[in-house]
Design a protein around this motif. Structure first.
Motif, PDB file in Angstrom:
ATOM      1  N   TYR A 260      -6.580  16.767   2.692  1.00  0.00           N
ATOM      2  CA  TYR A 260      -7.769  15.990   2.355  1.00  0.00           C
ATOM      3  C   TYR A 260      -7.881  15.805   0.843  1.00  0.00           C
ATOM      4  O   TYR A 260      -8.285  14.740   0.358  1.00  0.00           O
ATOM      5  CB  TYR A 260      -9.035  16.686   2.864  1.00  0.00           C
TER       6      TYR A 260
ATOM      7  N   THR B 166      -0.712   7.845  -0.303  1.00  0.00           N
ATOM      8  CA  THR B 166      -2.097   8.030  -0.699  1.00  0.00           C
ATOM      9  C   THR B 166      -3.073   7.583   0.367  1.00  0.00           C
ATOM     10  O   THR B 166      -4.253   7.863   0.271  1.00  0.00           O
ATOM     11  CB  THR B 166      -2.390   7.255  -1.997  1.00  0.00           C
ATOM     12  N   HIS B 167      -2.610   6.881   1.401  1.00  0.00           N
ATOM     13  CA  HIS B 167      -3.533   6.457   2.436  1.00  0.00           C
ATOM     14  C   HIS B 167      -2.797   6.316   3.764  1.00  0.00           C
ATOM     15  O   HIS B 167      -1.683   5.813   3.815  1.00  0.00           O
ATOM     16  CB  HIS B 167      -4.177   5.119   2.078  1.00  0.00           C
TER      17      HIS B 167
ATOM     18  N   MET C  66       0.848  -1.199   0.000  1.00  0.00           N
ATOM     19  CA  MET C  66       0.000   0.000   0.000  1.00  0.00           C
ATOM     20  C   MET C  66       0.885   1.251   0.000  1.00  0.00           C
ATOM     21  O   MET C  66       1.852   1.343   0.749  1.00  0.00           O
ATOM     22  CB  MET C  66      -0.899   0.015   1.247  1.00  0.00           C
TER      23      MET C  66
ATOM     24  N   TRP D 264      -5.133  13.290  -0.280  1.00  0.00           N
ATOM     25  CA  TRP D 264      -5.375  11.914   0.152  1.00  0.00           C
ATOM     26  C   TRP D 264      -6.879  11.660   0.276  1.00  0.00           C
ATOM     27  O   TRP D 264      -7.430  11.602   1.371  1.00  0.00           O
ATOM     28  CB  TRP D 264      -4.699  11.644   1.498  1.00  0.00           C
ATOM     29  N   PRO D 265      -7.598  11.541  -0.836  1.00  0.00           N
ATOM     30  CA  PRO D 265      -9.050  11.347  -0.779  1.00  0.00           C
ATOM     31  C   PRO D 265      -9.455  10.042  -0.116  1.00  0.00           C
ATOM     32  O   PRO D 265     -10.614   9.876   0.285  1.00  0.00           O
ATOM     33  CB  PRO D 265      -9.458  11.383  -2.259  1.00  0.00           C
ATOM     34  N   GLU D 266      -8.513   9.093   0.001  1.00  0.00           N
ATOM     35  CA  GLU D 266      -8.851   7.803   0.620  1.00  0.00           C
ATOM     36  C   GLU D 266      -8.922   7.858   2.144  1.00  0.00           C
ATOM     37  O   GLU D 266      -9.291   6.879   2.785  1.00  0.00           O
ATOM     38  CB  GLU D 266      -7.811   6.739   0.226  1.00  0.00           C
ATOM     39  N   MET D 267      -8.557   8.956   2.730  1.00  0.00           N
ATOM     40  CA  MET D 267      -8.574   9.064   4.191  1.00  0.00           C
ATOM     41  C   MET D 267      -9.975   8.841   4.742  1.00  0.00           C
ATOM     42  O   MET D 267     -10.954   9.373   4.215  1.00  0.00           O
ATOM     43  CB  MET D 267      -8.078  10.447   4.639  1.00  0.00           C
ATOM     44  N   LEU D 268     -10.081   8.066   5.792  1.00  0.00           N
ATOM     45  CA  LEU D 268     -11.347   7.886   6.483  1.00  0.00           C
ATOM     46  C   LEU D 268     -11.689   9.150   7.265  1.00  0.00           C
ATOM     47  O   LEU D 268     -10.793   9.923   7.626  1.00  0.00           O
ATOM     48  CB  LEU D 268     -11.258   6.694   7.430  1.00  0.00           C
TER      49      LEU D 268
ATOM     50  N   ARG E  43      -9.179  11.885   8.978  1.00  0.00           N
ATOM     51  CA  ARG E  43      -9.209  13.314   8.665  1.00  0.00           C
ATOM     52  C   ARG E  43      -9.293  14.138   9.943  1.00  0.00           C
ATOM     53  O   ARG E  43      -8.609  15.154  10.094  1.00  0.00           O
ATOM     54  CB  ARG E  43     -10.405  13.623   7.758  1.00  0.00           C
TER      55      ARG E  43
END
Length: 236
Positions: free
Chosen positions: A127, A5-6, A1, A130-134, A138
């Motif tokens: 944010y 990005t995450h 991973m 890294w759009p994959e953040m929960l 965040r």
């Protein structure tokens, strides 16, 4: 991973938020020194000075309030002006809340204390990166960023209050105030209504700077907001 990005957990997100905000403290520290020194200079004691920083955590509004107190402005005018300066926090809060779906009340309560220009700008930028953040990650990233600002601001305020009288007069620490806002605001002025609102607010505040009790600042802020809204509504 790919860790770029995450982020796998909230503890890491908090730590990254804190560390990402450290470079911006190069402006926050002299800003806090100015506030601490000025607060003691106009007659506040150490407890009052630190209480203001711990509870308000709003450097610009605190400096504006100090200036008005030094001019013996009416207390109600001091409170209203400081509140207007911090009105942008309501917009920040709305933008942050939209990215925090499902986050519980405890992080949201802490965020109310830790919300500031730097933590808002850095968090929204991250944010988007890294759009994959929960949502929990965040929130943790934002709280880490806000914690960095809070700690640095309070430490700088304390240092300014304790050693402010000994700072050389030729140190132009007051320039930290516009530097902070330039660094934070510039990335958000890419759209025409926002840029026009910022320019109009600055020009009005300068033209009306001789009004008593910082009323020029209030008029400039309201004028800039009105122009920005008018331009946005007029666009097809």
């Amino acid at each position: 991973m790919n860790e770029n990005t995450h982020m796998p957990d909230s503890a890491l997100a908090f730590r990254r938020g804190f560390l990402a905000t450290v470079p911006m403290q190069i402006a926050t520290i002299p800003f806090g020194l100015v506030f601490g020194a000025l607060a003691i200079e106009i007659g506040l004691n150490l407890v009052e000075t630190m209480s203001m920083s711990l509870l308000v955590v709003g450097g610009v509004s605190q400096l504006v309030a100090l200036n008005m107190l030094a001019e013996q402005a009416p207390p109600l005018m001091v409170v209203l002006t400081a509140a207007l300066v911090n009105l942008r926090m309501a917009m920040y809060s709305a933008a942050i809340a939209a990215r925090w779906q499902g986050v519980g009340p405890t992080p949201r309560t802490l965020a109310a204390l830790l919300l500031n220009d730097q933590s808002f700008a850095i968090s929204l930028r991250r944010y988007d990166e890294w759009p994959e953040m929960l949502p929990s990650e965040r929130a943790a990233f934002f709280l880490g960023s806000g914690a960095c600002c809070f700690v640095m601001w309070c430490c700088a305020t304390l240092a300014g209050a304790l050693i402010g009288a000994g700072l050389p007069d030729h140190w132009p620490l007051e320039f930290a105030v516009p530097l902070v806002f330039i660094a934070v605001s510039a990335p958000f002025l890419r759209q025409w209504p926002k840029a026009a609102a910022a320019v109009a607010a600055c020009l009005l505040a300068l033209l009306l700077r001789d009004l008593p009790h910082n009323l020029g600042l209030i008029a400039g802020s309201l004028g800039g907001i009105a122009l920005g809204v008018a331009i946005r509504e007029a666009r097809p």
